[in-house]
Design an enzyme around this catalytic site. Sequence first.
Site, PDB file in Angstrom:
ATOM      1  N   CYS A  90       0.827  -1.206   0.000  1.00 55.54           N
ATOM      2  CA  CYS A  90       0.000   0.000   0.000  1.00 55.54           C
ATOM      3  C   CYS A  90       0.861   1.256   0.000  1.00 55.54           C
ATOM      4  O   CYS A  90       0.584   2.205  -0.741  1.00 55.54           O
ATOM      5  CB  CYS A  90      -0.935   0.006   1.208  1.00 55.54           C
ATOM      6  SG  CYS A  90      -2.031   1.447   1.257  1.00 55.54           S
ATOM      7  N   CYS A 190      -6.688  -2.648   6.922  1.00 55.52           N
ATOM      8  CA  CYS A 190      -7.965  -1.953   6.777  1.00 55.52           C
ATOM      9  C   CYS A 190      -9.069  -2.861   6.273  1.00 55.52           C
ATOM     10  O   CYS A 190     -10.156  -2.888   6.815  1.00 55.52           O
ATOM     11  CB  CYS A 190      -7.789  -0.766   5.831  1.00 55.52           C
ATOM     12  SG  CYS A 190      -9.330   0.036   5.358  1.00 55.52           S
TER      13      CYS A 190
END
Length: 360
Positions: A90, A190
């Site tokens: 990410c 997440c």
Amino acid sequence: MSGGVDSALSAYLLQKEGYDVSGLYMRNWSEHEEGYCSGQDDMESIDKVAKHLKIPWSVVDFQREYWNDVFEPSLEEFTSGATPNPDVLCNREIKFKRMAEYIFQHFKGTDYIATGHYARLRPNPKSGSVELLRAVDEGKDQTYFLVQVNQQVLQKTLFPVGGMMKSAVKKMAADVGLPNATRKESMGICFVGKRKFDKFLGEYLDTSKPGQFVDVDTGAAVGTHRGIPFYTIGQAASIAGKAVKYFVVSKDLQTNVIKVANSPGHPALSSTSLVTESFHWISGPREEIFTPTGLRCIFRIRHRGPLKECTVFAVDSNPAKLTVKFDSPTQAVTPGQYVALYDGEVCLGGGSILSSTPLQ
């Protein structure tokens, strides 16, 4: 801005230094997917902070990019038997690539991007590059997650809280009245959220391939596993009906067998070296890797893992393909995770672990 106290205080500190600050929130995971992200809570927190600091803020949507560049590659690695690190991906693919590109294209006149990461940057006058340094707060250091970030982006990046202890960040945030000063930290990936990881993974991977757990010492089958992608090296195997705890030693896709040991300190869990084929040097490769004696440095193989000494050699004179030889046996070296190299407090870079050499 994430909604947390670290990015909020970063905005405050930059504002105090005289910067013209704007906030940006990345939406990477759909609230409508099966995973859980606290997106709405995050944005409400950011809005309160932005109003308190009197700064503008906006939202940018990277759901498609995150799915294509982080989530799907992670699923592919799980399927292949590896254990990926979505946080490293990410940062490399979204936060310090897609987001950075978006900021410099859409916010004309931007000089820097800033995040609440616990890391530091230092210019190197000799090379003209910036060096990535471990945070002052070793317990919060996040350089492990930044090992694949591009040098050009780092030269345009600021980490305002990297030189502070977490306790000092919380205290200052409270002292200056930031609305989220006492907000709890978000933990974990997440898109998994509050659910158990194996349950989440089962919704995206084939769960119809159970196989045998085999004792690495006796060669006897000691239980049934639910599928290789659901286990990682060093993990407690939780074998039903067994009083003895077993730990994952290796995974074989061809035979669908997971070998286990009856102790977390079993020699079969230890390795003497590893190989990475995708090593990213943050400020360029060190010349010592091309020599017969190699590069002496320290390494870690997981976030907050111990820093240990090693010698590093380039394979076939390729600076991205390295052999890392450990001074002492290292436990639970996991393909798909990242090895990060350090010269003192300087993070040299990192690469995905391809394989390791077992102690026995």
